[in-house]
Design a protein around this motif. Sequence first.
Motif, PDB file in Angstrom:
ATOM      1  N   ARG A   7       0.835  -1.201   0.000  1.00  0.00           N
ATOM      2  CA  ARG A   7       0.000   0.000   0.000  1.00  0.00           C
ATOM      3  C   ARG A   7       0.868   1.248   0.000  1.00  0.00           C
ATOM      4  O   ARG A   7       1.807   1.355   0.785  1.00  0.00           O
ATOM      5  N   ARG A   8       0.542   2.171  -0.877  1.00  0.00           N
ATOM      6  CA  ARG A   8       1.299   3.419  -0.960  1.00  0.00           C
ATOM      7  C   ARG A   8       0.323   4.596  -0.963  1.00  0.00           C
ATOM      8  O   ARG A   8      -0.573   4.681  -1.803  1.00  0.00           O
ATOM      9  N   LEU A   9       0.532   5.485  -0.017  1.00  0.00           N
ATOM     10  CA  LEU A   9      -0.357   6.618   0.226  1.00  0.00           C
ATOM     11  C   LEU A   9       0.419   7.914   0.014  1.00  0.00           C
ATOM     12  O   LEU A   9       1.489   8.086   0.585  1.00  0.00           O
ATOM     13  N   LEU A  10      -0.130   8.802  -0.816  1.00  0.00           N
ATOM     14  CA  LEU A  10       0.484  10.120  -1.059  1.00  0.00           C
ATOM     15  C   LEU A  10      -0.437  11.204  -0.527  1.00  0.00           C
ATOM     16  O   LEU A  10      -1.642  11.193  -0.817  1.00  0.00           O
ATOM     17  N   HIS A  36       3.665   2.472   2.605  1.00  0.00           N
ATOM     18  CA  HIS A  36       4.615   3.542   2.297  1.00  0.00           C
ATOM     19  C   HIS A  36       3.837   4.850   2.247  1.00  0.00           C
ATOM     20  O   HIS A  36       2.943   5.015   1.419  1.00  0.00           O
ATOM     21  N   THR A  38       3.912   8.876   1.745  1.00  0.00           N
ATOM     22  CA  THR A  38       4.697   9.980   1.183  1.00  0.00           C
ATOM     23  C   THR A  38       3.954  11.281   1.414  1.00  0.00           C
ATOM     24  O   THR A  38       2.783  11.409   1.042  1.00  0.00           O
ATOM     25  N   PRO A 133       1.625   5.776  -5.984  1.00  0.00           N
ATOM     26  CA  PRO A 133       0.637   5.580  -4.904  1.00  0.00           C
ATOM     27  C   PRO A 133      -0.685   5.069  -5.470  1.00  0.00           C
ATOM     28  O   PRO A 133      -1.072   5.447  -6.578  1.00  0.00           O
ATOM     29  N   ILE A 179      -3.462   6.859 -10.378  1.00  0.00           N
ATOM     30  CA  ILE A 179      -3.779   6.699  -8.959  1.00  0.00           C
ATOM     31  C   ILE A 179      -5.209   6.158  -8.864  1.00  0.00           C
ATOM     32  O   ILE A 179      -6.125   6.709  -9.479  1.00  0.00           O
TER      33      ILE A 179
END
Length: 308
Positions: A7-10, A36, A38, A133, A179
């Motif tokens: 999982r990637r969150l911006l 992750h 950011t 993300p 995204i």
Amino acid sequence: MTATTGRRLLLVHAHPDDESINNGATMARYAAEGAHVTLVTCTLGEGGEVIPPELAHLTADREGTLGAYRIGELTKAMAELGVTDHRFLGGPGRYRDSGMMGVPDNDAPGCFWRADLDEAADRLVAVVREVRPQVLVTYDEDGGYGHPDHIQAHRVAMRAYELAADPAHRPELGAAWRIAKVYWNRVPRSVVLRALAETAEKAPFPGVAEPSDIPGVVDDELVTTVLDGAAYTDRKAAALTAHATQITVDGAYFALSNHLGQPLLTTEYYQLVRGQAGPRLPEQDLFAGLDLDAPATAAASAPEEGAR
Ligand SMILES: [Zn+2]
């Protein structure tokens, strides 16, 4: 090729401290769960007021060193939240704080409000294509409460969301990336009214904020997603405390330089504005409904799906 699972969150914010006020519990929770996270902050917040008298010399009308000082505050706040990837849009100091709407700083050269939208968005496109993300969090069209830098952060984030997914756009900035879900920061009106009533009764500040002082307040039915961050209350409070030039924390409440008490909300709220919601509303996870093990279909394979 960048890793495509996980999982990637911006998050895109205007000034140091906005991330902790709006999303501190969310950021701490996802960081603790191994996502992750950011953070991209668009200005140094060098136009802010300063609360502690012993630091009053930092302000723009005196030494003008508040921006540099706030980099340190943000670094401390990120350590409290467990977030290691935090960046300034275009590098620290690339865009200046524009001040509140209507002040002369709105017209100052180099301020974020005057920035060329596509140029600023491309700086974020490079981050999106690098980090990839699945979820983007930013403000609504009004920036939550009308601050020029918040409005501009919204515009830049939404523009970058579009441009990053277009394979024909600036391929030298990285492979296109769509995204999957975009959220705006929200607080349900009923929650704000209840919390402010309690703040008026219990908070140790000389006055209490108005609902219009709280960013992102909307009718309850617009809220799609409720993030329970109660387990991260201490982390959020510590992150807010790290922004000492801007914020005074006292127990379950805090105040900005206007000394008006606000509730320290550890349930944080969102409105899904792009992408598909998870199976149940309100969602309790920003990544709800996403198949994170699916192979990366490089970009733009999914057509635009406005949730509303
Ligand atoms: Zn701000």
